[in-house]
Design a protein around this motif. Structure first.
Motif, PDB file in Angstrom:
ATOM      1  N   SER A  27       0.839  -1.202   0.000  1.00 12.74           N
ATOM      2  CA  SER A  27       0.000   0.000   0.000  1.00 12.74           C
ATOM      3  C   SER A  27       0.869   1.245   0.000  1.00 12.74           C
ATOM      4  O   SER A  27       1.902   1.289   0.669  1.00 12.74           O
ATOM      5  CB  SER A  27      -0.875   0.047   1.259  1.00 12.74           C
ATOM      6  OG  SER A  27      -1.677  -1.091   1.360  1.00 12.74           O
ATOM      7  N   GLN A 102      -0.620   5.742 -15.457  1.00 12.83           N
ATOM      8  CA  GLN A 102      -1.658   4.937 -16.110  1.00 12.83           C
ATOM      9  C   GLN A 102      -2.619   4.366 -15.072  1.00 12.83           C
ATOM     10  O   GLN A 102      -3.823   4.301 -15.314  1.00 12.83           O
ATOM     11  CB  GLN A 102      -1.031   3.804 -16.937  1.00 12.83           C
ATOM     12  CG  GLN A 102      -2.040   3.030 -17.764  1.00 12.83           C
ATOM     13  CD  GLN A 102      -2.771   3.908 -18.770  1.00 12.83           C
ATOM     14  OE1 GLN A 102      -2.163   4.671 -19.506  1.00 12.83           O
ATOM     15  NE2 GLN A 102      -4.095   3.827 -18.785  1.00 12.83           N
ATOM     16  N   THR A 103      -2.106   3.989 -13.928  1.00 14.37           N
ATOM     17  CA  THR A 103      -2.955   3.499 -12.845  1.00 14.37           C
ATOM     18  C   THR A 103      -3.938   4.579 -12.410  1.00 14.37           C
ATOM     19  O   THR A 103      -5.111   4.294 -12.142  1.00 14.37           O
ATOM     20  CB  THR A 103      -2.091   3.050 -11.646  1.00 14.37           C
ATOM     21  OG1 THR A 103      -1.234   1.991 -12.070  1.00 14.37           O
ATOM     22  CG2 THR A 103      -2.935   2.592 -10.475  1.00 14.37           C
ATOM     23  N   MET A 104      -3.470   5.822 -12.370  1.00 17.95           N
ATOM     24  CA  MET A 104      -4.344   6.937 -11.993  1.00 17.95           C
ATOM     25  C   MET A 104      -5.463   7.111 -13.022  1.00 17.95           C
ATOM     26  O   MET A 104      -6.623   7.328 -12.651  1.00 17.95           O
ATOM     27  CB  MET A 104      -3.526   8.220 -11.843  1.00 17.95           C
ATOM     28  CG  MET A 104      -2.557   8.172 -10.681  1.00 17.95           C
ATOM     29  SD  MET A 104      -1.371   9.536 -10.665  1.00 17.95           S
ATOM     30  CE  MET A 104      -2.386  10.842  -9.976  1.00 17.95           C
ATOM     31  N   ASP A 106      -6.604   4.739 -15.073  1.00 12.63           N
ATOM     32  CA  ASP A 106      -7.463   3.558 -14.967  1.00 12.63           C
ATOM     33  C   ASP A 106      -8.371   3.614 -13.744  1.00 12.63           C
ATOM     34  O   ASP A 106      -9.447   3.026 -13.738  1.00 12.63           O
ATOM     35  CB  ASP A 106      -6.622   2.277 -14.921  1.00 12.63           C
ATOM     36  CG  ASP A 106      -5.867   2.026 -16.221  1.00 12.63           C
ATOM     37  OD1 ASP A 106      -6.185   2.659 -17.254  1.00 12.63           O
ATOM     38  OD2 ASP A 106      -4.930   1.195 -16.193  1.00 12.63           O
ATOM     39  N   SER A 107      -7.921   4.319 -12.697  1.00  8.63           N
ATOM     40  CA  SER A 107      -8.710   4.441 -11.471  1.00  8.63           C
ATOM     41  C   SER A 107      -9.792   5.511 -11.581  1.00  8.63           C
ATOM     42  O   SER A 107     -10.565   5.698 -10.657  1.00  8.63           O
ATOM     43  CB  SER A 107      -7.800   4.785 -10.293  1.00  8.63           C
ATOM     44  OG  SER A 107      -6.875   3.757 -10.089  1.00  8.63           O
ATOM     45  N   GLY A 108      -9.785   6.242 -12.684  1.00  9.14           N
ATOM     46  CA  GLY A 108     -10.816   7.244 -12.896  1.00  9.14           C
ATOM     47  C   GLY A 108     -10.512   8.610 -12.307  1.00  9.14           C
ATOM     48  O   GLY A 108     -11.413   9.443 -12.191  1.00  9.14           O
ATOM     49  N   LEU A 109      -9.259   8.848 -11.940  1.00  7.91           N
ATOM     50  CA  LEU A 109      -8.919  10.165 -11.409  1.00  7.91           C
ATOM     51  C   LEU A 109      -9.013  11.201 -12.525  1.00  7.91           C
ATOM     52  O   LEU A 109      -8.620  10.939 -13.671  1.00  7.91           O
ATOM     53  CB  LEU A 109      -7.512  10.164 -10.816  1.00  7.91           C
ATOM     54  CG  LEU A 109      -7.298   9.266  -9.598  1.00  7.91           C
ATOM     55  CD1 LEU A 109      -5.856   9.366  -9.128  1.00  7.91           C
ATOM     56  CD2 LEU A 109      -8.240   9.635  -8.474  1.00  7.91           C
ATOM     57  N   GLN A 113      -6.492  15.790 -10.531  1.00  9.94           N
ATOM     58  CA  GLN A 113      -5.946  14.834  -9.567  1.00  9.94           C
ATOM     59  C   GLN A 113      -4.680  14.160 -10.115  1.00  9.94           C
ATOM     60  O   GLN A 113      -3.764  13.870  -9.367  1.00  9.94           O
ATOM     61  CB  GLN A 113      -6.991  13.769  -9.233  1.00  9.94           C
ATOM     62  CG  GLN A 113      -8.171  14.318  -8.447  1.00  9.94           C
ATOM     63  CD  GLN A 113      -9.313  13.326  -8.375  1.00  9.94           C
ATOM     64  OE1 GLN A 113      -9.701  12.724  -9.369  1.00  9.94           O
ATOM     65  NE2 GLN A 113      -9.864  13.171  -7.176  1.00  9.94           N
ATOM     66  N   ARG A 114      -4.640  13.927 -11.423  1.00  9.37           N
ATOM     67  CA  ARG A 114      -3.481  13.275 -12.033  1.00  9.37           C
ATOM     68  C   ARG A 114      -2.257  14.181 -12.075  1.00  9.37           C
ATOM     69  O   ARG A 114      -1.150  13.716 -12.274  1.00  9.37           O
ATOM     70  CB  ARG A 114      -3.823  12.784 -13.444  1.00  9.37           C
ATOM     71  CG  ARG A 114      -4.821  11.655 -13.445  1.00  9.37           C
ATOM     72  CD  ARG A 114      -4.947  10.993 -14.793  1.00  9.37           C
ATOM     73  NE  ARG A 114      -5.189  11.866 -15.892  1.00  9.37           N
ATOM     74  CZ  ARG A 114      -6.366  12.048 -16.497  1.00  9.37           C
ATOM     75  NH1 ARG A 114      -7.432  11.408 -16.062  1.00  9.37           N
ATOM     76  NH2 ARG A 114      -6.480  12.859 -17.528  1.00  9.37           N
ATOM     77  N   ILE A 123       2.366   6.124  -5.681  1.00 12.77           N
ATOM     78  CA  ILE A 123       1.928   4.964  -6.460  1.00 12.77           C
ATOM     79  C   ILE A 123       3.131   4.249  -7.064  1.00 12.77           C
ATOM     80  O   ILE A 123       3.188   3.013  -7.081  1.00 12.77           O
ATOM     81  CB  ILE A 123       0.911   5.379  -7.546  1.00 12.77           C
ATOM     82  CG1 ILE A 123      -0.384   5.874  -6.890  1.00 12.77           C
ATOM     83  CG2 ILE A 123       0.613   4.212  -8.493  1.00 12.77           C
ATOM     84  CD1 ILE A 123      -1.358   6.528  -7.851  1.00 12.77           C
ATOM     85  N   THR A 126       4.603   2.067  -4.567  1.00 15.78           N
ATOM     86  CA  THR A 126       3.757   0.885  -4.393  1.00 15.78           C
ATOM     87  C   THR A 126       4.028  -0.139  -5.493  1.00 15.78           C
ATOM     88  O   THR A 126       4.088  -1.347  -5.231  1.00 15.78           O
ATOM     89  CB  THR A 126       2.263   1.278  -4.377  1.00 15.78           C
ATOM     90  OG1 THR A 126       2.065   2.309  -3.411  1.00 15.78           O
ATOM     91  CG2 THR A 126       1.377   0.095  -4.048  1.00 15.78           C
TER      92      THR A 126
END
Length: 137
Positions: A27, A102-104, A106-109, A113-114, A123, A126
């Motif tokens: 995390s 890319q995770t951001m 994909d998470s819908g941010l 926010q990105r 991230i 992580t």
């Protein structure tokens, strides 16, 4: 059981990620100003049982050290001297910032926010930690 702590070391900010005590889940923990990193680590290691510290190893595509490679190598060596009972590991961190971005997405941010570079660093740490956990399993 000790935790595994991951560090995505940067010039200005350093992303930090950690496992749970059972070492099952990676995390994001926080982002620390790099000039405060040593103090932050001292406080964290006193309050938590840390077994391993994984430091991202920045490499170029040809596997040579990146611009920060020497600084990070010196940091890793200093940690090993300061904390001889904690295992210090290195993990390739190429593409982790792109993967974090890319995770951001994909998470819908949203776009605003990105732009949060501190979140990208957290991230990325992580991702480094999860990669390390996958490697040791």
């Amino acid at each position: 059981m000790g935790r595994i702590l991951a560090i995505d070391y940067g010039k200005k900010r350093t992303g930090i990620a950690v496992t749970d005590p059972m070492k099952i889940i990676a995390s994001g923990l926080c982002t620390v100003a790099t000039y405060d990193l040593n103090k932050w680590l001292e406080e964290y290691i006193v309050s938590e049982d840390v077994e391993t510290i994984v430091i991202g190893e920045p490499k170029q595509m040809d596997y040579t050290d990146s611009e920060l490679g020497g600084v990070i190598n010196a940091f890793a060596k200093a940690l090993q001297v300061k904390y001889p009972n904690i295992k210090i590991e290195r993990m390739d961190e190429r593409f982790t910032s792109k993967m974090a971005f890319q995770t951001m997405i994909d998470s819908g941010l949203n776009k605003k926010q990105r732009r949060n570079k501190a979140l990208v660093d957290e991230i990325a740490a992580t991702i480094i930690l999860q990669s390390y956990m996958d490697r040791i399993r």
